[in-house]
Design an enzyme around this catalytic site. Sequence first.
Site, PDB file in Angstrom:
ATOM      1  N   SER A 171      23.740  31.275  21.965  1.00 58.19           N
ATOM      2  CA  SER A 171      23.958  32.481  21.171  1.00 58.19           C
ATOM      3  C   SER A 171      23.345  32.382  19.788  1.00 58.19           C
ATOM      4  O   SER A 171      22.836  33.366  19.259  1.00 58.19           O
ATOM      5  CB  SER A 171      25.458  32.749  21.057  1.00 58.19           C
ATOM      6  N   ARG A 177      40.950  52.169  56.913  1.00 57.93           N
ATOM      7  CA  ARG A 177      41.820  51.076  57.305  1.00 57.93           C
ATOM      8  C   ARG A 177      43.288  51.490  57.186  1.00 57.93           C
ATOM      9  O   ARG A 177      43.711  51.989  56.142  1.00 57.93           O
ATOM     10  CB  ARG A 177      41.564  49.869  56.405  1.00 57.93           C
ATOM     11  N   GLY A 188      40.667  39.672  53.857  1.00 58.69           N
ATOM     12  CA  GLY A 188      39.884  38.561  54.395  1.00 58.69           C
ATOM     13  C   GLY A 188      38.453  38.953  54.751  1.00 58.69           C
ATOM     14  O   GLY A 188      37.518  38.176  54.552  1.00 58.69           O
ATOM     15  N   GLU A 200      21.735  37.357  28.436  1.00 65.32           N
ATOM     16  CA  GLU A 200      21.251  38.440  27.568  1.00 65.32           C
ATOM     17  C   GLU A 200      22.260  38.698  26.454  1.00 65.32           C
ATOM     18  O   GLU A 200      22.451  39.847  26.039  1.00 65.32           O
ATOM     19  CB  GLU A 200      21.023  39.724  28.372  1.00 65.32           C
ATOM     20  N   ASP A 226      26.023  36.677  25.061  1.00 69.20           N
ATOM     21  CA  ASP A 226      27.421  36.527  25.463  1.00 69.20           C
ATOM     22  C   ASP A 226      28.209  37.753  25.004  1.00 69.20           C
ATOM     23  O   ASP A 226      28.066  38.205  23.860  1.00 69.20           O
ATOM     24  CB  ASP A 226      27.991  35.257  24.815  1.00 69.20           C
TER      25      ASP A 226
END
Lengths: 654, 654
Positions: free
Chosen positions: A156, A322, A412, A435, A437
């Site tokens: 940085s 689902r 899962g 690019e 922190d």
Amino acid sequence: MVTNAAAPSNGYVQPEVDIPALTELLDGEYAEIRALVRTNLVTYASVLEEAESLGFDEFREWVRELVVTMAATGQTGMGFPEEYGGGGDVGASIAAFETLAFGDLSVLVKVGVQFGLFGGALLQLGTERHHKAYLPDVISGKLMGCFAMTETGHGSNVQALGTVATYDAESQEFVITTPGDQARKDYIGNAARHARLAVVFAQLELDGGRSEGVHAFVVPIRVDGEVAPGVRIEDDGRKMGLNGVDNGRIWFDGVRVPREALLNRFADVSPEGTYTSSIESPNRRFFTMLGTLVQGRVSVGGGAVNASKVALAIATKYAARRRQFEADAEAGEQLLLDYGMHQRRLLPLLAHTYALHFAQDVVRTQLHEVFSGIKDDEQARRELESRAAGTKALATWHATRTIQECREACGGAGYLAVNRFAALKADSDIFTTFEGDNHVLLQLVAKGLLTHYASEFEDMDQLGMVRFVTGLAVETVIERTSAHKLLERVRDLLPGGDDWDQEAGLLDTRYQLAMLRYREEHMLAGVARRLKRGVEDQKVHPGTVFSRVQDHVIAVARAHMERLVLEAFADKLRAMPDSDNKVALGLLCDLFALTTIEADRAWFMEHGRLTVQRSKAISREVNDLCRKIRPIAVDLVDAWDIPSEMLRSPDLIG
Amino acid sequence: MVTNAAAPSNGYVQPEVDIPALTELLDGEYAEIRALVRTNLVTYASVLEEAESLGFDEFREWVRELVVTMAATGQTGMGFPEEYGGGGDVGASIAAFETLAFGDLSVLVKVGVQFGLFGGALLQLGTERHHKAYLPDVISGKLMGCFAMTETGHGSNVQALGTVATYDAESQEFVITTPGDQARKDYIGNAARHARLAVVFAQLELDGGRSEGVHAFVVPIRVDGEVAPGVRIEDDGRKMGLNGVDNGRIWFDGVRVPREALLNRFADVSPEGTYTSSIESPNRRFFTMLGTLVQGRVSVGGGAVNASKVALAIATKYAARRRQFEADAEAGEQLLLDYGMHQRRLLPLLAHTYALHFAQDVVRTQLHEVFSGIKDDEQARRELESRAAGTKALATWHATRTIQECREACGGAGYLAVNRFAALKADSDIFTTFEGDNHVLLQLVAKGLLTHYASEFEDMDQLGMVRFVTGLAVETVIERTSAHKLLERVRDLLPGGDDWDQEAGLLDTRYQLAMLRYREEHMLAGVARRLKRGVEDQKVHPGTVFSRVQDHVIAVARAHMERLVLEAFADKLRAMPDSDNKVALGLLCDLFALTTIEADRAWFMEHGRLTVQRSKAISREVNDLCRKIRPIAVDLVDAWDIPSEMLRSPDLIG
């Protein structure tokens, strides 16, 4: 009467989403380049599977090939001048990059390294001699290169890099040297295998060791496929993800390059060794050079938004098919998306993704205007840098969080590589720290706010910033952070007068914006006061003061960015003609605004802007909005027009 | 005078950590088995690198070998009866598993599959005939098996499994059949390669199709290395992580097994086909069988705590040596751990990890007592199931969050595979959804609270629970959730009388506990009221009511678990003699308690238990605690005694 009504009542009419129209709105002015990228993605969709099946080396080679192949379609060169074979459209280059993020992210990052970082540095920091010599082959992908800035010891804090470039006036060469292992270049994409050239950032030293600060040099690191003499390269090896990109480390042992290797747009060294620069202050010069990195940040932010979309599209479609546990005997098992908790998990993320999409539109447009010279003054550049930093931070954290939540929401099956989350999660993880922190980026945002983008803004490190703020009169700070003026404006604007924060409707965008703006300005004044008090009254060292106030510094930057994101969404909505799509986006905008306020409702209560009753009402409203969005959730993810080949997930949505 | 004082003043004396004594306290009664596991981990430390370098198949084989090798040391068989070659100590088996989580998690999960799930099912659901026939070879690892419960179409709702076992009285055999792809067994560890036997969960059907619900059967799936006739197995392929474990899918096409293959501890079928069970209610019977799974949940929770420790140890040590940006001219760049924000990121996670460690001690002890018959009544079993579910949920979410935060706190280096986070993150990701999805587990916790662990508790699905609560008088609910009684007790206990919540010291453990208990009980009464009101007054369908109240249901379970975790920590502290270590742990306990309250301070304000001033004071106190813990942070992670070979990370702490 027992009703099973999931839909809310009171006269609200559920909108029907016009998916193609919404896609058109989202793709915006860059529909054409996005279409090209989608076509390329589908053509090479097999890369998503090859990322798993190919060996380490083979996959790297395949990704390189793909990048070169895509370059030939014009997709990756949009940001370069037409005279060198580019597209001459910065905005389009970002849009292309964003769209590419629907696919394999190694391909994306390799494109970013080659055309954004390496090519971008040549373009932005170099002059005609560099452009002519390199750009045509860079744009075609024939000449691969890397961007050698980060060192093992300094990520940085680029200003403290250790690599040295000493000018030898006799031979008219720069001598590049790595003084120790902490100064080796590290994590450099394209370095381990493919780069022939490196743009190397080094401390420029002139006669007698006088340092002019960090500058960039073009250094050949491979010649005829062999590592160049004096250069040592080590492979960074396997990473959490992005294994199609060959990251590596580079050491330089007295490597000589000609004087013309200096990328000399902002500073030059004469044959005799005299240093000249159009920018007087060394700090300002440094940050001006760094400012050219802004394009990378805008790209990563946009890529993160689209990676989030892939995860959300899968999880939302899965939740809409689902079933799990019985809701009642007649209906059988209940769809996941009909569970309140599941809505709470996914739909606010959907709203935030839409919000960040529109925020990305704004920062992309700003970038385009600055870099195309349409609006390129100092103030515009500073605001762009700040906005790019903040959007990147918010968008990449959002991606990490969204991909994680979506994986968990798919159970899962979400863990199997074939179902997309494995690569998505591993590949995107680095976005939060590369690019720039994210925490460091938010400090940059805060610095801009605290100094009101003063001309000195870019020169300042964190201590300079503390000293700057400390030097201001408290009144100046408070004047600048105009919370009290804001309240006057709000009073006139919103119903309820002095009680606007209790009387205005929760779904009134003006109320939502006033809340976010109040928070930002109040926090900003608070940070300034704390900094001043620490240094002046308590006589604590500025470094210690900064450390203690740092969480407030980060918080104000985040608050500022959230306000900008809401404004972007609200502006977009305001410009839309009435339609069901506008109603649908309105629900998302409200959900974004209210979940943002809800997440920080403790702060609003602590600062007298939210009563207990109203705070609870916001949570109820959020749940209500989720129920309203639930029936159109699948349409809203379909509008992103992610090619189904990019979603894979045969077990989830196949 | 300018001071650079990081340490707070007012008479507080910084404790010095006695690391070996703290390790001894943490390892507790299972120091011996933990030492054995640490030795084994170091002996086979190369597996961490081999996980990257070996091919897909080779790594699976190597993990299997390792598991068998470790089994020979006695490490993995502690939970089995001594007569079959086990260690006869359930608690020690959990402790061994926890410690193993310092290392490669494929090895951990393979151990869990073989000895916990497969071996555990044989032990807990089978009877002597199964124990004699299988356990010796299971314990040695000679006989590998799998636990075939989950199906593609049904993960959490096990009661609705599709696989059928029909009894054929003529041949005295069960016929196992997979009626369709949704009923195939899926994600089954050991299935793709190594399992010879499967414990298959299937709907037991007797003559004429009468179903007796889900039962478990021992089914050979491989014979002499070949897949058995009638069995079809498919590899689940590459996963996000845990690629040393061979997960797969299994279909059964009329596979016949003898009558004795039924694991008949709780129910049996006579040769003639008559069904008998010691447990009358089919629901109760099912949940009793499922109850034997509790060991797996306790194991995963403990494993997650220790995986978190690995991440925190690396990130903390890194932050104590990595410098970034200048704090002042003399001191040079500042250590990451001296930044306030960095302390805020890592140290609360450190405190929560310690808190969860002690909470894990409690649930492990409960498990040991119940499964060793020391305290095995119905109530104890129910409380254990609830506590195991809740601890697993909290600990695994904590692990995901902690590993992510630590990776980000290590920047780019954290992304390289050699630095441990890649595997740690990918391998542990599934913890939040396997052995019970965390949200489903928290619903189980809430169900126990709402029904006060009524005898019917285990039989109830979510609708049953809604109906049960709806059937209670409001007074009963409020009586049971004794918020008002609690307040009376608190008044007597804490300074400040009626104003205890404003007068008691923030660092008074009684205050902290009273706050968490108040929240829990108030939430519980709130959920009960909402459920009743929805069904009785608003006449909404119970399924819809549940969906709407679900976020409150999850919230109360979480509040309950956080209170239990704080109690575990506080109990531990109370039992310690005075020492610096007690002071140090006291700081962590306060930090855990106050960050827990702080995270939900909006709720406390909304419910009149926190004034604005006090809420802000808590945030200040949290920062102060972070500054106090900072000087001992490295000692506190060293006390976990993680072998340095398990941390790897040459770039970060090497």
